[in-house]
Design an enzyme around this catalytic site. Structure first.
Site, short mmCIF file in Angstrom:
data_model
loop_
_atom_site.label_atom_id
_atom_site.label_comp_id
_atom_site.label_asym_id
_atom_site.label_seq_id
_atom_site.Cartn_x
_atom_site.Cartn_y
_atom_site.Cartn_z
N SER A 49 0.83 -1.21 0.00
CA SER A 49 0.00 0.00 0.00
C SER A 49 0.86 1.26 0.00
CB SER A 49 -0.93 0.01 1.21
OG SER A 49 -0.17 -0.06 2.40
N HIS A 50 2.14 1.14 0.36
CA HIS A 50 2.99 2.33 0.41
C HIS A 50 4.29 2.16 -0.35
CE1 HIS A 50 0.02 3.22 3.41
NE2 HIS A 50 0.37 4.48 3.27
N PHE A 123 3.15 10.82 2.48
CA PHE A 123 2.08 9.82 2.39
C PHE A 123 2.68 8.44 2.22
CE2 PHE A 123 1.40 10.06 -2.38
CZ PHE A 123 2.09 11.23 -2.62
N ALA A 125 4.65 5.00 4.47
CA ALA A 125 4.63 4.29 5.75
C ALA A 125 5.59 4.99 6.71
CB ALA A 125 5.06 2.84 5.53
N ASP A 180 3.11 0.22 13.36
CA ASP A 180 2.90 1.39 12.49
C ASP A 180 1.51 1.26 11.91
OD1 ASP A 180 2.98 3.40 10.62
OD2 ASP A 180 4.32 2.34 9.25
N ALA A 182 -2.45 3.16 10.68
CA ALA A 182 -3.34 4.29 10.41
C ALA A 182 -4.31 4.45 11.58
CB ALA A 182 -4.13 4.02 9.13
N ASP A 190 -4.93 1.00 1.27
CA ASP A 190 -5.62 -0.28 1.06
C ASP A 190 -7.00 -0.06 0.46
OD1 ASP A 190 -3.57 -1.94 1.79
OD2 ASP A 190 -4.13 -2.00 3.90
N LYS A 233 -12.09 5.31 20.72
CA LYS A 233 -10.69 5.33 21.18
C LYS A 233 -9.76 5.67 20.03
CE LYS A 233 -11.77 1.83 24.62
NZ LYS A 233 -11.42 0.55 25.23
N ARG A 306 6.37 -10.10 10.18
CA ARG A 306 6.13 -10.47 8.77
C ARG A 306 7.04 -9.68 7.85
NH1 ARG A 306 -0.19 -9.49 8.51
NH2 ARG A 306 0.58 -7.55 9.43
N ARG A 307 7.24 -8.42 8.20
CA ARG A 307 8.11 -7.59 7.35
C ARG A 307 9.54 -8.11 7.37
NH1 ARG A 307 9.53 -3.29 8.61
NH2 ARG A 307 8.72 -2.87 10.68
P1 NDP Z 1 -1.94 -2.66 9.26
O1 NDP Z 1 -3.36 -2.72 9.75
O2 NDP Z 1 -1.59 -3.50 8.12
O3 NDP Z 1 -0.95 -3.02 10.43
C1 NDP Z 1 -0.92 -2.22 11.60
C2 NDP Z 1 0.12 -2.73 12.54
O4 NDP Z 1 -0.32 -3.95 13.13
C3 NDP Z 1 1.45 -3.04 11.87
O5 NDP Z 1 2.49 -2.65 12.71
C4 NDP Z 1 1.42 -4.54 11.69
O6 NDP Z 1 2.69 -5.15 11.68
C5 NDP Z 1 0.67 -4.96 12.92
N1 NDP Z 1 -0.02 -6.23 12.71
C6 NDP Z 1 -0.92 -6.51 11.77
N2 NDP Z 1 -1.35 -7.77 11.91
C7 NDP Z 1 -0.67 -8.29 12.95
C8 NDP Z 1 -0.68 -9.56 13.60
N3 NDP Z 1 -1.44 -10.56 13.19
N4 NDP Z 1 0.14 -9.75 14.63
C9 NDP Z 1 0.94 -8.76 15.06
N5 NDP Z 1 0.98 -7.53 14.50
C10 NDP Z 1 0.17 -7.30 13.46
O7 NDP Z 1 -1.53 -1.16 8.96
P2 NDP Z 1 -2.45 0.04 8.46
O8 NDP Z 1 -3.25 -0.44 7.31
O9 NDP Z 1 -3.17 0.66 9.60
O10 NDP Z 1 -1.36 1.08 7.94
C11 NDP Z 1 -0.56 0.72 6.82
C12 NDP Z 1 0.48 1.75 6.57
O11 NDP Z 1 -0.13 2.96 6.15
C13 NDP Z 1 1.35 2.14 7.77
O12 NDP Z 1 2.69 1.90 7.39
C14 NDP Z 1 1.10 3.62 7.97
O13 NDP Z 1 2.24 4.36 8.34
C15 NDP Z 1 0.65 4.04 6.60
N6 NDP Z 1 -0.13 5.27 6.63
C16 NDP Z 1 0.45 6.44 6.25
C17 NDP Z 1 -0.25 7.63 6.28
C18 NDP Z 1 0.39 8.91 5.86
O14 NDP Z 1 -0.31 9.89 5.68
N7 NDP Z 1 1.69 8.97 5.71
C19 NDP Z 1 -1.63 7.68 6.74
C20 NDP Z 1 -2.13 6.41 7.14
C21 NDP Z 1 -1.41 5.24 7.09
P3 NDP Z 1 3.51 -5.40 10.29
O15 NDP Z 1 4.28 -4.14 10.10
O16 NDP Z 1 4.33 -6.57 10.58
O17 NDP Z 1 2.50 -5.62 9.21
#
Ligand code: NDP
Length: 334
Positions: A49-50, A123, A125, A180, A182, A190, A233, A306-307
């Site tokens: 997504s990023h 915009f 990650a 990290d 949103a 996404d 929240k 996972r990353r």
């Molecule tokens: P996700 O919902 O994919 O993941 C959120 C966090 O939860 C991550 O750290 C992820 O780890 C962790 N996670 C997810 N599933 C599990 C699991 N099963 N067990 C443990 N940890 C888990 O992220 P978002 O969709 O909320 O955000 C995606 C990206 O979008 C982010 O990088 C964010 O910075 C970016 N973003 C940027 C914006 C901007 O304006 N610059 C605005 C909004 C979002 P993992 O990293 O391993 O997947």
């Protein structure tokens, strides 16, 4: 004309390719380098997504004059543990890249250091911004505002950005733990991917322009809004990000984005480093029993696991690019 891009590509080759593409499209090499590093890190670690998906947006922002691909950030003020920068409509990536060493030195001296970047574009990650600090023993937090996309505490219209926030801490026996996320249930990236692929969204992700719940990604994007994670929240977290990253940095709120559309707002970034050595604690070692307990309780994955696994795969086999990513690279190379 650039050579066709292979489906599997080394990190170094993709980095060169993305930097070159940005430079061909109006970015200076200095600005292009840290942006390309973030895009490639996301492709490498499986944050599509990023990754390259965002390249057209970066280029469009510069092509239309909405963002500046050559401007250098200006230091507005420094205190013992604070740096305030104006990105002058440039990208936060360069501002952060230029401040890294200074921030670490200030945190090591005073225990903490805060970086505030105003009037910027971000915009991407956030984990690529803070993971390197944690790898060097710091605890780091960051957040960024974005164009208003998320409803408030139960409202029907977008008032907050998707307002990513991220946290990283070192580990004694592994790579840093970094989360990290949103402030919305689903990130805008996404939702864009779901719209592009014609996939319905899960329930509870967004509302349409009339504030009615919808699973149609295009209706969410077309005047609708995303919903904050965790209900009220999550809305509180989104609000906090507006204060830290916008109000404190001297940037507009997401609702104050100057023109409508999909471009990011002229946003702010907040980044805080804490040096545990100044507290006389060994956070990296202290994390371990907690991680062990988490695993003992049945959790297999930590945020970031996972990353790191995908990073290892990419190191062995190269970064795999899907057809959409290949198309983006081919299109903008011309
Ligand atoms: P996700 O919902 O994919 O993941 C959120 C966090 O939860 C991550 O750290 C992820 O780890 C962790 N996670 C997810 N599933 C599990 C699991 N099963 N067990 C443990 N940890 C888990 O992220 P978002 O969709 O909320 O955000 C995606 C990206 O979008 C982010 O990088 C964010 O910075 C970016 N973003 C940027 C914006 C901007 O304006 N610059 C605005 C909004 C979002 P993992 O990293 O391993 O997947």
């Amino acid at each position: 004309m650039a050579q066709p891009v292979p489906q599997y590509i080394t990190e170094a080759a993709l980095l060169a390719r993305v930097e070159d593409t940005l430079v061909r499209n109006g970015f200076s090499p200095q600005v292009a380098a840290p942006i390309a590093a973030t895009i490639v890190a996301c492709e490498r670690d499986g944050t599509p997504s990023h990754g390259l998906l965002r390249l057209p947006g970066y280029i469009e922002a510069v092509r239309t004059g909405y963002a500046d691909g050559t401007v250098l950030p200006e230091t507005l003020s420094t205190r013992d543990s604070m740096i305030v920068l104006d990105a002058h409509q440039g990208f936060t990536h360069l501002a952060l890249a230029q401040s890294r060493d200074d921030l670490k030195q200030r945190a090591a001296r005073t225990g903490t250091a805060v970086l505030l970047i105003r009037n910027a574009h971000h915009f991407a990650a956030l984990w690529p911004d803070i993971e390197p600090f944690a790898a060097e023993g710091f605890v780091a937090m960051s957040c960024v505002t974005s164009r208003a996309r998320v409803t408030g505490w139960g409202g029907a219209k977008a008032v907050f950005g998707t307002n990513a926030s991220a946290f990283a801490c070192p580990r004694a026996e592994g790579p840093p733990i970094v989360w990290d996320q949103a402030a919305s249930v689903m990130s805008q990236g996404d939702v864009l991917r779901a719209a592009r692929e014609g996939r319905p969204l899960p329930e509870g992700v967004g509302v349409d322009a009339d504030g009615r719940p919808t699973t149609d990604a295009s209706r969410v994007l077309d005047g609708g809004a995303l919903v904050a994670f965790g209900g009220v929240k999550g809305a509180s977290i989104a609000f906090m990000v507006e204060i830290l990253a916008a109000a404190l940095s001297g940037s507009p709120f997401g609702i104050e984005a100057p023109v409508p559309g999909i471009m990011p707002s002229k946003c702010g970034q907040f980044l805080m480093l804490i040096d545990p050595r100044c507290a006389g604690t060994d956070v990296a070692a202290r994390v371990e029993p907690l991680v062990a307990a988490v695993h003992d309780a049945g959790t297999a994955l930590l945020p970031g696991s996972r990353r790191y696994a995908r990073r290892q795969q990419a190191a062995e086999h190269g970064i795999e690019l899907d057809q959409h990513s290949l198309d983006i690279l081919e299109r903008f190379a011309r």
